[in-house]
Every structure is written in structure tokens, then in C-alpha cells.
Design a protein around this motif. Structure first.
Motif, mmCIF file in Angstrom:
data_model
loop_
_atom_site.group_PDB
_atom_site.id
_atom_site.type_symbol
_atom_site.label_atom_id
_atom_site.label_comp_id
_atom_site.label_asym_id
_atom_site.label_seq_id
_atom_site.Cartn_x
_atom_site.Cartn_y
_atom_site.Cartn_z
ATOM 1 N N HIS A 14 29.129 -32.803 50.318
ATOM 2 C CA HIS A 14 30.027 -33.779 50.935
ATOM 3 C C HIS A 14 30.211 -35.022 50.063
ATOM 4 O O HIS A 14 31.311 -35.556 49.980
ATOM 5 C CB HIS A 14 29.474 -34.162 52.303
ATOM 6 C CG HIS A 14 30.313 -35.130 53.055
ATOM 7 N ND1 HIS A 14 31.661 -34.939 53.245
ATOM 8 C CD2 HIS A 14 30.013 -36.313 53.649
ATOM 9 C CE1 HIS A 14 32.147 -35.954 53.929
ATOM 10 N NE2 HIS A 14 31.178 -36.813 54.176
ATOM 11 N N HIS A 16 28.350 -38.061 50.281
ATOM 12 C CA HIS A 16 27.694 -39.280 50.761
ATOM 13 C C HIS A 16 27.019 -39.001 52.098
ATOM 14 O O HIS A 16 27.314 -38.001 52.747
ATOM 15 C CB HIS A 16 28.693 -40.444 50.906
ATOM 16 C CG HIS A 16 29.791 -40.163 51.888
ATOM 17 N ND1 HIS A 16 31.113 -40.045 51.534
ATOM 18 C CD2 HIS A 16 29.777 -39.960 53.229
ATOM 19 C CE1 HIS A 16 31.849 -39.789 52.589
ATOM 20 N NE2 HIS A 16 31.073 -39.714 53.642
ATOM 21 N N CYS A 18 26.618 -39.937 55.959
ATOM 22 C CA CYS A 18 27.433 -40.560 57.002
ATOM 23 C C CYS A 18 27.103 -39.856 58.321
ATOM 24 O O CYS A 18 26.466 -38.815 58.315
ATOM 25 C CB CYS A 18 28.925 -40.409 56.680
ATOM 26 S SG CYS A 18 29.507 -38.704 56.725
ATOM 27 N N CYS A 59 35.087 -36.322 57.925
ATOM 28 C CA CYS A 59 33.883 -35.753 57.314
ATOM 29 C C CYS A 59 33.278 -34.645 58.181
ATOM 30 O O CYS A 59 32.566 -33.773 57.685
ATOM 31 C CB CYS A 59 32.838 -36.849 57.119
ATOM 32 S SG CYS A 59 33.388 -38.243 56.122
HETATM 33 ZN ZN LIG Z 1 31.240 -38.561 55.274
#
Ligand SMILES: [Zn+2]
Ligand SMILES: [Zn+2]
Length: 199
Positions: A14, A16, A18, A59
Motif C-alpha cells: 500500500h 503507508h 493508515c 485505501c
Molecule cells: Zn492508506
């Protein structure tokens, strides 16, 4: 794959840390559990995602991809662009599917989080301080499914997979190779999409 391994792989893929990617990871695993499905090696599973673009928490879909093994390269995923936090997972061999969505009250609350407040101000996710992000992320990883997911019963979803195309021709416009199932015949020429319909 152990969850920790899967999570680490998903974060690397991905890009990062989060809260929304892990929401998708857990939602994907929950859907697979309902169908009794393993992560797709090829096209055993298919995802119809209701997420879109230009909205927060996109995301989520990367988490679903990491969990299910449904990827754009394997073409066993599609987006409906309804900008909703929901998806249907299809077991293509059994012809069964399940729909999973984030509970609206959970998601509305998530959009009020300090992480999203930073994001609203334009801060990239990787720059949000760990003391803001990590408690939210850990909460997503530890919440019982029934507190944040609406999970349907499995339902029939008859599936007709097509055979992939293995043959290419040279485009008469650009000379590049194009799979024969996507050419256009125009004025006696065989054209690729780029030459038949330039951007
Ligand atoms: Zn993300
Ligand atoms: Zn061409």
C-alpha cells in the motif's frame, strides 16, 4: 499466511500506514471466511468494489486486494465508482458471493477522527504523527467484526469466466503488439485502441 505477515505485506504494497487499508484487509478476510475461501492464486475469487475515486478512505480497496488476492493484473477485480465503502466477493467456482460494507455509524465516526482531520488539512498520510495514527490503526485491527462490518449471508452468484486471449497481432498504426480480442478493423487496417481512438 499469518495475519501479521499479511498485514506487513499489505502495508508494504500500500505504501503507508493508515486506518482505511486495515479496514479493507479485515473486511476482505471476513468475506473470505463467509465463503470458506482461500486467498486467490489465480481467478478463484472476484471482487466487485463499490469504492471510487476522489473520496477519503479509498485505501480500503488496497486492503481488500491484499487479503483476497484479487488484483488488477489478474483482472479479477472491478470498481463500480459508486463511492461507497462496500464490495461483493465472488467465489467463482462455487458461484457464491457475499457483500460486505462498513457500518455507516462506524464510518461516519472514522471520518471525524484526528487522522482524517489532518488529511482534510492536506497532510499526506505518511506525515501524520504516529501518536495520532497508531491508536486508530490498532483499534481497527482489534475491533470485533460485528462492530464495524455489515456482512451478508452468502448468496448465489452464477459465474461465467471466459478463456483469456493468448494471441497478438501488430497494429497497422503504431506497429506495437496488441491482443487480438481488442483490435478494431478500420479502412482495411487492424488498429489497437490507442490508434483507433486516440486520447
Ligand atoms: Zn492508506
Ligand atoms: Zn496502434
Amino acid at each position: 499466511m499469518q495475519f501479521e505477515q499479511l498485514f506487513d505485506m499489505a502495508v508494504k504494497f500500500h505504501g503507508h500506514r493508515c486506518p482505511a487499508m486495515p479496514m479493507g484487509l479485515r473486511a476482505g478476510l471476513a468475506a473470505m471466511k463467509v465463503l470458506g475461501a482461500e486467498r486467490a492464486q489465480d481467478k478463484e475469487l472476484y471482487v466487485i468494489s463499490e469504492t471510487g475515486k476522489g473520496h477519503a478512505a479509498g485505501c480500503f480497496l488496497d486492503g481488500i486486494m491484499a487479503a483476497t488476492g484479487c488484483t488488477y493484473g489478474k483482472s479479477n477485480i472491478e470498481k463500480r465508482y459508486w463511492n461507497k465503502m462496500a464490495f461483493t466477493l465472488v467465489d467463482t467456482r462455487k458461484g457464491k458471493a457475499v457483500r460486505v460494507s462498513l457500518k455507516p455509524e462506524f464510518f461516519e465516526q472514522a471520518l471525524q477522527s484526528p487522522f482524517v482531520q489532518q488529511r482534510r488539512k492536506g497532510m499526506p498520510p505518511q506525515d501524520v504523527p504516529a501518536e495520532v495514527l497508531e491508536p486508530l490503526l490498532q483499534r481497527v485491527l482489534s475491533l470485533p467484526e460485528e462492530q464495524f462490518l455489515d456482512i451478508s449471508d452468502p448468496f448465489d452468484f452464477p459465474w461465467e469466466g471466459g478463456q483469456a486471449c493468448f494471441d497478438v497481432v501488430r497494429c497497422d498504426g503504431c506497429g506495437e503488439a496488441v491482443f487480438t480480442n481488442a483490435v478494431t478493423e478500420k479502412d482495411g487496417k487492424t488498429l489497437c485502441g490507442g490508434c483507433a481512438r486516440p486520447l
